[in-house]
Structure formats: structure tokens, C-alpha cells
Write an enzyme that holds these catalytic residues in place. Structure first.
Site, PDB file in Angstrom:
ATOM      1  N   SER A   1       0.851  -1.191   0.000  1.00 34.23           N
ATOM      2  CA  SER A   1       0.000   0.000   0.000  1.00 34.23           C
ATOM      3  C   SER A   1       0.885   1.239   0.000  1.00 34.23           C
ATOM      4  O   SER A   1       2.023   1.206   0.494  1.00 34.23           O
ATOM      5  CB  SER A   1      -0.859  -0.018   1.267  1.00 34.23           C
ATOM      6  OG  SER A   1      -1.437   1.254   1.495  1.00 34.23           O
TER       7      SER A   1
ATOM      8  N   TYR B   1      -0.888  -0.393  10.544  1.00 34.64           N
ATOM      9  CA  TYR B   1      -1.136  -0.738   9.134  1.00 34.64           C
ATOM     10  C   TYR B   1       0.041  -0.268   8.273  1.00 34.64           C
ATOM     11  O   TYR B   1       0.577  -1.019   7.463  1.00 34.64           O
ATOM     12  CB  TYR B   1      -2.445  -0.103   8.661  1.00 34.64           C
ATOM     13  CG  TYR B   1      -2.818  -0.459   7.233  1.00 34.64           C
ATOM     14  CD1 TYR B   1      -3.370  -1.705   6.928  1.00 34.64           C
ATOM     15  CD2 TYR B   1      -2.606   0.433   6.188  1.00 34.64           C
ATOM     16  CE1 TYR B   1      -3.704  -2.034   5.618  1.00 34.64           C
ATOM     17  CE2 TYR B   1      -2.932   0.105   4.876  1.00 34.64           C
ATOM     18  CZ  TYR B   1      -3.483  -1.130   4.594  1.00 34.64           C
ATOM     19  OH  TYR B   1      -3.796  -1.467   3.298  1.00 34.64           O
TER      20      TYR B   1
HETATM   21  N1  LIG Z   1      -8.817  -1.151  -0.889  1.00 36.96           N
HETATM   22  C1  LIG Z   1      -7.802  -0.306  -0.805  1.00 36.96           C
HETATM   23  O1  LIG Z   1      -7.952   0.919  -0.922  1.00 36.96           O
HETATM   24  C2  LIG Z   1      -6.416  -0.839  -0.550  1.00 36.96           C
HETATM   25  C3  LIG Z   1      -5.341   0.080  -0.597  1.00 36.96           C
HETATM   26  C4  LIG Z   1      -4.051  -0.394  -0.371  1.00 36.96           C
HETATM   27  C5  LIG Z   1      -3.840  -1.733  -0.123  1.00 36.96           C
HETATM   28  N2  LIG Z   1      -4.911  -2.601  -0.072  1.00 36.96           N
HETATM   29  C6  LIG Z   1      -4.638  -4.003   0.224  1.00 36.96           C
HETATM   30  O2  LIG Z   1      -5.306  -4.834  -0.702  1.00 36.96           O
HETATM   31  C7  LIG Z   1      -5.485  -6.132  -0.118  1.00 36.96           C
HETATM   32  C8  LIG Z   1      -6.883  -6.642  -0.426  1.00 36.96           C
HETATM   33  O3  LIG Z   1      -7.842  -5.870   0.263  1.00 36.96           O
HETATM   34  P1  LIG Z   1      -9.224  -5.374  -0.387  1.00 36.96           P
HETATM   35  O4  LIG Z   1      -9.112  -3.910  -0.540  1.00 36.96           O
HETATM   36  O5  LIG Z   1      -9.584  -6.210  -1.542  1.00 36.96           O
HETATM   37  O6  LIG Z   1     -10.206  -5.593   0.852  1.00 36.96           O
HETATM   38  P2  LIG Z   1     -11.352  -6.675   1.159  1.00 36.96           P
HETATM   39  O7  LIG Z   1     -12.390  -6.659   0.083  1.00 36.96           O
HETATM   40  O8  LIG Z   1     -11.782  -6.396   2.556  1.00 36.96           O
HETATM   41  O9  LIG Z   1     -10.578  -8.053   1.080  1.00 36.96           O
HETATM   42  C9  LIG Z   1      -9.749  -8.521   2.114  1.00 36.96           C
HETATM   43  C10 LIG Z   1      -9.632 -10.017   1.954  1.00 36.96           C
HETATM   44  O10 LIG Z   1      -8.744 -10.505   2.959  1.00 36.96           O
HETATM   45  C11 LIG Z   1      -9.334 -11.659   3.541  1.00 36.96           C
HETATM   46  N3  LIG Z   1      -8.863 -11.859   4.911  1.00 36.96           N
HETATM   47  C12 LIG Z   1      -8.880 -10.987   5.943  1.00 36.96           C
HETATM   48  N4  LIG Z   1      -8.404 -11.589   7.058  1.00 36.96           N
HETATM   49  C13 LIG Z   1      -8.082 -12.855   6.713  1.00 36.96           C
HETATM   50  C14 LIG Z   1      -7.569 -13.979   7.417  1.00 36.96           C
HETATM   51  N5  LIG Z   1      -7.277 -13.913   8.735  1.00 36.96           N
HETATM   52  N6  LIG Z   1      -7.371 -15.151   6.746  1.00 36.96           N
HETATM   53  C15 LIG Z   1      -7.674 -15.237   5.416  1.00 36.96           C
HETATM   54  N7  LIG Z   1      -8.165 -14.210   4.703  1.00 36.96           N
HETATM   55  C16 LIG Z   1      -8.374 -13.034   5.340  1.00 36.96           C
HETATM   56  C17 LIG Z   1     -10.829 -11.402   3.492  1.00 36.96           C
HETATM   57  O11 LIG Z   1     -11.558 -12.636   3.453  1.00 36.96           O
HETATM   58  P3  LIG Z   1     -12.338 -13.313   4.697  1.00 36.96           P
HETATM   59  O12 LIG Z   1     -12.927 -12.214   5.511  1.00 36.96           O
HETATM   60  O13 LIG Z   1     -13.333 -14.201   4.012  1.00 36.96           O
HETATM   61  O14 LIG Z   1     -11.287 -14.101   5.419  1.00 36.96           O
HETATM   62  C18 LIG Z   1     -10.977 -10.729   2.125  1.00 36.96           C
HETATM   63  O15 LIG Z   1     -11.127 -11.700   1.117  1.00 36.96           O
HETATM   64  C19 LIG Z   1      -5.161  -5.966   1.377  1.00 36.96           C
HETATM   65  O16 LIG Z   1      -3.883  -6.492   1.641  1.00 36.96           O
HETATM   66  C20 LIG Z   1      -5.163  -4.460   1.572  1.00 36.96           C
HETATM   67  O17 LIG Z   1      -4.346  -4.052   2.639  1.00 36.96           O
HETATM   68  C21 LIG Z   1      -6.192  -2.181  -0.289  1.00 36.96           C
END
Ligand SMILES: NC(=O)c1ccc[n+]([C@@H]2O[C@H](COP(=O)([O-])OP(=O)(O)OC[C@H]3O[C@@H](n4cnc5c(N)ncnc54)[C@H](OP(=O)(O)O)[C@@H]3O)[C@@H](O)[C@H]2O)c1
Length: 267
Positions: free
Chosen positions: A132, A152
């Protein structure tokens, strides 16, 4: 091209957002994709749609992750599972610190330790780590109003560092390591914010954010590049989102210095 060298992929955090979009993208490329997350129902729906294999696993369940790594020779590992919390370190709950370190960093280190040696011995593989902009920059916005905490930021900086060093550990092999550093993407990560009223309105609606499919495309670009080419790092941010700023508090705005012996303010 890279895709034709690979057959199997593991995507963590596959039940929603970027992970689910990546599963769709890799399945469309003809990969055997293993979709890992905790939410069995969402994974089952994704499997019905794409044909991916369901791995209903918590990334912190080391036993289950170990079993999976022993079962499948993964060519591609997408370390995407992640959580976020708000709040400065002055007010953060201990459980939140532990969750962020466990999910965002500790699990990635263990998955890497368990899966990458097989790639190295087969001389074929690709690790994609989702980091990120929080891992690269300090945010001027107050962390209490924004979707990030110092923990984070620290875990995502760890992902940057491990990606850099992993390339060194893999020197001389055809295993590629890509870090993809993201700005704001419209996903449910904003829904899971502790005690934020209407997070969608606050972080997503009204903004031209990135979409999960944009990130799946960036991943596909890196993985699909010719094998002699390692796309080491990509930073993807919305056009309307910029990082940068400088704050300099006046002396008059600074907190009064406390006398450590009496607890009284040192005027
Ligand atoms: N969205 C943004 O603006 C943004 C910006 C920078 C970086 N990111 C990064 O992008 C990545 C994906 O996030 P997203 O934005 O797509 O959010 P999201 O839709 O909330 O997806 C997060 C995923 O992580 C899984 N997860 C969380 N805890 C877990 C655990 N203990 N074991 C296994 N799976 C787990 C969740 O599935 P379950 O709940 O089913 O386990 C979900 O599938 C993350 O690493 C996040 O930090 C996102």
C-alpha cells in the site's frame, strides 16, 4: 509469455475485492486457482462462477497453510489477504495491533517460507505481494479520520522490505517477485472500519477510486510479462489521489513539556 509457464496459483484474501477479481482474472487465463479466505459462502459462490478451488482457511492457521503448501506445487502466490484499522498508536487497542501484524505480515512471511522454496527448486514461479502507499509514505491526514493506523503503515512497509530482500534470496533463479503498492480501491476493506459511520460515503462514494479489476489487470501485466522480465514494483493510485505534504507546527501549537519529577507542566 509468463502465463504459459505457470499452471497453479494461490490467491489469499480471495473472498472479496481485489482477491476475488484476481481469481476471476487468473481463471480466465486458464490457471488452476486456489482461492483462500475465511468466508466459505463467498468462496463457494466464486467457485461456482469461475471453477476455482476453495480453501476455507485463516491465513494465521499455520497447520492448514502448511498442509496446503505440501499438497500443491504452486507456480504463482498472490499475497493479498489484509485488514486495516483506524487510529493513532496513542489510542490503538492491543488486539488491533496483533491482528494487523498477524494477517498483513506474519502470515505473508510464513506463506513465503512454505511455498517459495518449491518454486526455487523447480526454477519457476512468481510471488505477487500487495502492499500500500501507506507502506511508503506518511499520511498527512489524521489517522483517526482516515483508513489507516501506524500499525497498518508498518505492516505494509514490512511487505515492501520483504519483497526487496526476497529477490536477493532468490538470486539466480527464475522466480520473480512483484510488489504492487496501491492507493484507494473501492472494496469492502472500508466497510470493516471500527466505529466509522457510513464508511462508504466517507471513503468511496463521490471519489474516482480504483476498482478491484484495475488491480487484477496490474497483477496480470506482471505475471504475463515475458519470464526474463521481472516487474519488480508497481505503484497504482487514482488520478485524483496524491500523496505528499509538509506540516510544521508553530512553537505555540506544541504540547507543553511535562516535568518528569513532579508531573507539572514546564512553563
Ligand atoms: N482497498 C484499498 O484501498 C487498498 C489500498 C491499499 C492496499 N490494499 C490491500 O489490498 C489487499 C486486499 O484488500 P481489499 O481492498 O480487496 O479488501 P477486502 O475486500 O476487505 O478483502 C480482504 C480479503 O482478505 C481476507 N482476509 C482478511 N483476514 C483474513 C484472514 N485472517 N485469513 C484469510 N483471509 C483473510 C478477506 O476474506 P475473509 O474475511 O473471508 O477471510 C478478504 O477476502 C489488502 O492487503 C489491503 O491491505 C487495499
Amino acid at each position: 509469455m509468463g502465463f504459459s509457464d505457470y499452471r497453479t496459483a494461490l490467491v489469499t484474501g480471495a473472498s472479496s475485492g481485489i482477491g476475488a477479481a484476481t481469481v476471476r482474472r487468473l481463471c480466465a487465463e486458464g490457471m488452476e486457482v486456489h482461492a483462500l479466505a475465511r468466508d466459505a459462502r463467498r468462496l463457494a459462490r466464486l467457485s461456482a462462477e469461475t471453477g476455482c478451488r476453495v480453501c476455507e482457511i485463516d491465513v494465521n492457521d499455520l497447520g492448514a497453510v502448511k498442509q496446503l503448501a505440501a499438497l500443491v506445487a504452486f507456480d504463482i502466490l498472490i499475497n493479498n489477504a489484509g485488514q486495516s484499522r483506524r487510529g493513532t498508536i496513542l489510542e490503538m487497542a492491543p488486539d488491533d495491533v496483533d491482528t494487523l501484524v498477524d494477517v498483513n505480515l506474519r502470515a505473508v512471511l510464513h506463506l513465503t517460507r512454505l511455498i517459495v522454496p518449491g518454486m526455487a527448486s523447480r526454477d519457476r514461479g512468481h510471488v505477487v505481494n500487495i502492499s500500500s502507499i501507506a507502506g511508503h509514505y506518511a499520511f498527512g491526514e489524521n489517522a483517526t479520520t482516515f483508513n489507516s493506523s501506524v500499525a497498518y503503515h508498518a505492516t505494509k512497509a514490512g511487505i515492501h522490505s520483504l519483497s526487496q530482500q526476497l529477490r536477493v534470496d532468490l538470486y539466480g533463479t527464475r522466480v520473480r517477485v512483484t510488489e504492487i503498492s496501491l492507493g484507494r480501491v473501492a472494496t469492502s476493506i472500508f466497510q470493516n472500519q471500527n466505529a466509522v459511520e457510513n464508511p462508504d460515503a466517507r471513503f468511496v462514494a463521490g471519489f474516482e477510486t480504483l476498482q478491484s479489476e484495475d488491480i487484477a489487470d496490474a497483477i496480470a501485466f506482471a505475471v504475463g510479462a515475458p519470464t526474463p522480465m521481472n516487474v519488480a514494483m508497481i505503484e497504482v493510485i487514482p488520478t485524483f489521489q496524491v500523496v505528499g505534504g509538509l506540516q510544521f507546527a508553530r512553537r505555540s501549537e506544541a504540547a507543553p513539556v511535562q516535568d518528569m519529577t513532579t508531573g507539572a507542566d514546564n512553563a
